[in-house]
Scaffold this motif. Structure first.
Motif, mmCIF file in Angstrom:
data_model
loop_
_atom_site.group_PDB
_atom_site.id
_atom_site.type_symbol
_atom_site.label_atom_id
_atom_site.label_comp_id
_atom_site.label_asym_id
_atom_site.label_seq_id
_atom_site.Cartn_x
_atom_site.Cartn_y
_atom_site.Cartn_z
ATOM 1 N N TYR A 1 5.916 10.391 7.691
ATOM 2 C CA TYR A 1 6.778 11.203 6.822
ATOM 3 C C TYR A 1 7.927 10.392 6.231
ATOM 4 O O TYR A 1 8.474 10.754 5.175
ATOM 5 C CB TYR A 1 7.309 12.424 7.579
ATOM 6 N N ASP A 2 8.322 9.280 6.885
ATOM 7 C CA ASP A 2 9.408 8.437 6.358
ATOM 8 C C ASP A 2 9.044 7.829 5.012
ATOM 9 O O ASP A 2 9.934 7.454 4.231
ATOM 10 C CB ASP A 2 9.735 7.308 7.344
ATOM 11 N N HIS A 3 7.764 7.687 4.731
ATOM 12 C CA HIS A 3 7.301 7.036 3.503
ATOM 13 C C HIS A 3 7.214 7.998 2.314
ATOM 14 O O HIS A 3 7.027 7.555 1.184
ATOM 15 C CB HIS A 3 5.925 6.400 3.725
ATOM 16 N N LEU A 4 7.288 9.302 2.577
ATOM 17 C CA LEU A 4 7.116 10.280 1.508
ATOM 18 C C LEU A 4 8.282 10.239 0.531
ATOM 19 O O LEU A 4 9.439 10.118 0.926
ATOM 20 C CB LEU A 4 6.989 11.691 2.099
ATOM 21 N N SER A 5 7.979 10.343 -0.756
ATOM 22 C CA SER A 5 9.009 10.360 -1.791
ATOM 23 C C SER A 5 8.447 11.055 -3.022
ATOM 24 O O SER A 5 7.287 11.479 -3.043
ATOM 25 C CB SER A 5 9.439 8.929 -2.149
ATOM 26 N N SER A 6 9.256 11.150 -4.056
ATOM 27 C CA SER A 6 8.791 11.778 -5.300
ATOM 28 C C SER A 6 7.639 10.984 -5.915
ATOM 29 O O SER A 6 6.776 11.559 -6.586
ATOM 30 C CB SER A 6 9.950 11.883 -6.299
ATOM 31 N N HIS A 7 7.595 9.667 -5.690
ATOM 32 C CA HIS A 7 6.510 8.843 -6.236
ATOM 33 C C HIS A 7 5.166 9.189 -5.590
ATOM 34 O O HIS A 7 4.109 8.981 -6.186
ATOM 35 C CB HIS A 7 6.802 7.356 -6.020
ATOM 36 N N THR A 8 5.205 9.707 -4.353
ATOM 37 C CA THR A 8 3.970 10.046 -3.641
ATOM 38 C C THR A 8 3.155 11.065 -4.425
ATOM 39 O O THR A 8 1.918 11.025 -4.423
ATOM 40 C CB THR A 8 4.297 10.619 -2.243
ATOM 41 N N MET A 9 3.831 11.973 -5.112
ATOM 42 C CA MET A 9 3.135 13.055 -5.816
ATOM 43 C C MET A 9 2.233 12.506 -6.919
ATOM 44 O O MET A 9 1.048 12.838 -6.985
ATOM 45 C CB MET A 9 4.152 14.030 -6.405
ATOM 46 N N ARG A 10 2.793 11.702 -7.779
ATOM 47 C CA ARG A 10 2.034 11.168 -8.920
ATOM 48 C C ARG A 10 0.892 10.279 -8.432
ATOM 49 O O ARG A 10 -0.234 10.362 -8.930
ATOM 50 C CB ARG A 10 2.976 10.392 -9.838
ATOM 51 N N ARG A 11 1.186 9.429 -7.450
ATOM 52 C CA ARG A 11 0.141 8.557 -6.910
ATOM 53 C C ARG A 11 -0.995 9.370 -6.303
ATOM 54 O O ARG A 11 -2.183 9.049 -6.477
ATOM 55 C CB ARG A 11 0.741 7.640 -5.850
ATOM 56 N N THR A 12 -0.632 10.427 -5.580
ATOM 57 C CA THR A 12 -1.641 11.271 -4.939
ATOM 58 C C THR A 12 -2.512 11.971 -5.963
ATOM 59 O O THR A 12 -3.741 11.996 -5.835
ATOM 60 C CB THR A 12 -0.960 12.314 -4.027
ATOM 61 N N LYS B 1 6.719 0.057 8.137
ATOM 62 C CA LYS B 1 7.014 -0.349 6.766
ATOM 63 C C LYS B 1 7.282 -1.841 6.755
ATOM 64 O O LYS B 1 8.016 -2.352 7.603
ATOM 65 C CB LYS B 1 8.234 0.396 6.230
ATOM 66 N N TYR B 2 6.686 -2.547 5.785
ATOM 67 C CA TYR B 2 6.854 -3.993 5.693
ATOM 68 C C TYR B 2 7.473 -4.366 4.348
ATOM 69 O O TYR B 2 7.250 -3.699 3.334
ATOM 70 C CB TYR B 2 5.505 -4.704 5.850
ATOM 71 N N MET B 3 8.244 -5.441 4.357
ATOM 72 C CA MET B 3 8.859 -5.966 3.144
ATOM 73 C C MET B 3 8.595 -7.461 3.059
ATOM 74 O O MET B 3 8.694 -8.171 4.062
ATOM 75 C CB MET B 3 10.364 -5.700 3.160
ATOM 76 N N SER B 4 8.237 -7.922 1.872
ATOM 77 C CA SER B 4 7.984 -9.342 1.669
ATOM 78 C C SER B 4 9.293 -10.044 1.328
ATOM 79 O O SER B 4 10.001 -9.652 0.394
ATOM 80 C CB SER B 4 6.977 -9.541 0.530
ATOM 81 N N TYR B 5 9.632 -11.070 2.114
ATOM 82 C CA TYR B 5 10.864 -11.847 1.912
ATOM 83 C C TYR B 5 10.504 -13.318 1.959
ATOM 84 O O TYR B 5 10.046 -13.822 2.983
ATOM 85 C CB TYR B 5 11.887 -11.495 2.989
ATOM 86 N N LYS B 6 10.638 -13.990 0.817
ATOM 87 C CA LYS B 6 10.270 -15.400 0.680
ATOM 88 C C LYS B 6 8.808 -15.632 1.079
ATOM 89 O O LYS B 6 8.474 -16.601 1.740
ATOM 90 C CB LYS B 6 11.195 -16.291 1.510
ATOM 91 N N GLY B 7 7.967 -14.699 0.671
ATOM 92 C CA GLY B 7 6.531 -14.845 0.895
ATOM 93 C C GLY B 7 6.047 -14.441 2.273
ATOM 94 O O GLY B 7 4.857 -14.508 2.554
ATOM 95 N N LYS B 8 6.964 -13.999 3.134
ATOM 96 C CA LYS B 8 6.577 -13.588 4.482
ATOM 97 C C LYS B 8 6.843 -12.095 4.660
ATOM 98 O O LYS B 8 7.885 -11.587 4.242
ATOM 99 C CB LYS B 8 7.356 -14.381 5.538
ATOM 100 N N ASN C 1 0.843 -1.184 0.000
ATOM 101 C CA ASN C 1 0.000 0.000 0.000
ATOM 102 C C ASN C 1 0.884 1.241 0.000
ATOM 103 O O ASN C 1 1.390 1.648 1.050
ATOM 104 C CB ASN C 1 -0.915 0.003 1.233
ATOM 105 N N PRO C 2 1.092 1.838 -1.172
ATOM 106 C CA PRO C 2 1.946 3.024 -1.235
ATOM 107 C C PRO C 2 1.305 4.207 -0.520
ATOM 108 O O PRO C 2 0.083 4.292 -0.409
ATOM 109 C CB PRO C 2 2.057 3.288 -2.744
ATOM 110 N N ILE C 3 2.136 5.113 -0.037
ATOM 111 C CA ILE C 3 1.628 6.293 0.643
ATOM 112 C C ILE C 3 0.994 7.243 -0.372
ATOM 113 O O ILE C 3 1.621 7.619 -1.362
ATOM 114 C CB ILE C 3 2.759 7.008 1.412
ATOM 115 N N ILE C 4 -0.247 7.586 -0.119
ATOM 116 C CA ILE C 4 -0.977 8.545 -0.942
ATOM 117 C C ILE C 4 -1.607 9.565 -0.004
ATOM 118 O O ILE C 4 -2.297 9.191 0.943
ATOM 119 C CB ILE C 4 -2.065 7.842 -1.775
ATOM 120 N N LEU C 5 -1.343 10.824 -0.246
ATOM 121 C CA LEU C 5 -1.909 11.855 0.613
ATOM 122 C C LEU C 5 -3.432 11.817 0.541
ATOM 123 O O LEU C 5 -4.017 11.762 -0.550
ATOM 124 C CB LEU C 5 -1.422 13.241 0.185
#
Length: 348
Positions: A273-284, A251-258, A126-130
């Motif tokens: 705020y740790d999740h914010l990035s340039s990708h947040t803008m377009r998604r928002t 923040k979660y990461m999938s490693y070997k299905g877990k 679930n990406p961060i979207i404002l």
């Protein structure tokens, strides 16, 4: 031979389905894949190669399948041992499958369709979207801006532009003053996007018009202050912290299905705020337009996505999830109002 083909793709010989050269970011990723394959070959003291199937036989096909299935498992283990997540490893295998398809199509070599034996692990995140209230806060509340440095104010202006226009970061930073035009009193951004080359014309709202006018008088050809992607990603997190978006959001990461929680320094969980990035803008920008009821084909035109784009469909699902939450909140309020009405009736 396998690695030589990747080198050839990186030299620009491979084209997209429409005949365009693959973009620089894709080439950079192929170079990463190439480096990993070389490291794997060196570690295992082997050379990955194709067998030419001059004659078809069940025995040869079976041998070929065993070879590539074994390579798939061994190379995947090699990547997991480096600590890579399911998502990143999936991207690597996606690139390798694309390479094999290109070899079969462009080189017309008699090799087995080995890409059928490579599995790409599907991961969901679930990406961060404002949210709309957070975006409205950035647009309308001027109090928080008084405590920002000039650098963070510029970053905030870029962030608002990105969350409104829905452009990729490269296109946003590439906007020039001549991309801003006026037609019948309405400001528009017009451009051909870098990645897809599609023509886009986006109306500019008043609050963004004010931002553009601020920087339009600056020297240089660009419409907005210039930052590298890496520098912007650092500063946008500082902005999020300054405006108070400090609620805990692991923040979660999938490693070997877990799924495993990723920690910051000091074994601390991530904050919003740790999740914010340039990708947040377009998604928002894309999700906000969909949530506010703009038809999908109009949003695609703004964002530059092709009809039937799998990437765009992700935004549709995210928007639907947000709408479902709003509907659920409305149902709860309706239930509360109903109970209040019943209690008042009993008391009379």
């Amino acid at each position: 031979m396998f690695i030589e083909f990747i080198k050839e793709m990186n030299n620009g010989h491979r084209r997209t389905a429409t005949g365009k050269k693959i973009n620089k970011k894709t080439i950079v990723f192929y170079e990463c894949v190439l480096k990993l394959l070389k490291e794997y070959e060196h570690q295992k003291e082997i050379s990955i190669g194709f067998r030419f199937l001059l004659k078809q036989s069940i025995r040869i096909n079976t041998i070929e399948k065993k070879y590539w299935v074994k390579f798939y498992h061994l190379f995947s283990t090699f990547l997991y041992n480096k600590g890579y997540s399911d998502g990143y490893i999936g991207s690597i295998w996606k690139s390798i499958k694309t390479l094999v398809r290109w070899i079969i199509k462009e080189k017309a070599l008699p090799i087995a369709p080995v890409y059928n034996w490579f599995t790409i692990t599907q991961t969901q995140y679930n990406p961060i979207i404002l949210s709309v209230p957070k975006l409205q806060f950035l647009i309308t509340d001027e109090c928080y801006s008084k405590g920002l440095t000039e650098n963070l104010i510029r970053v905030k202006d870029i962030f608002l532009a990105g969350c409104t226009l829905g452009l990729r970061f490269s296109d946003l930073m590439g906007l020039q003053k001549n991309n801003l035009i006026t037609e019948e009193g309405q400001l528009y951004i017009i451009l051909y996007t870098i990645k897809t080359g599609s023509y886009t014309k986006i109306p500019v709202p008043d609050y963004l018009s004010t931002i553009f006018k601020t920087y339009r008088t600056n020297k240089g050809k660009f419409l907005l202050p210039q930052y590298s992607n890496a520098r912007f990603n650092i500063l946008i997190k500082k902005l999020g912290e300054k405006v108070g978006w400090t609620e805990q959001l692991p923040k979660y990461m999938s490693y070997k299905g877990k799924w495993k929680e990723q920690k910051k320094g000091g074994n601390k969980s991530w904050q919003y705020y740790d999740h914010l990035s340039s990708h947040t803008m377009r998604r928002t920008a894309i999700t906000t337009l969909l949530v506010l009821g703009v038809p999908e084909h109009v949003v695609r035109k703004v964002s530059g996505h092709a009809p039937g784009s799998k990437e765009f469909y992700k935004y549709v699902l995210i928007a639907q999830e947000l709408l479902n939450k709003e509907v659920q909140q409305a149902h709860k309020k309706l239930f509360q109002l109903n109970n209040t009405s019943k209690n008042e009736t009993k008391n009379t």
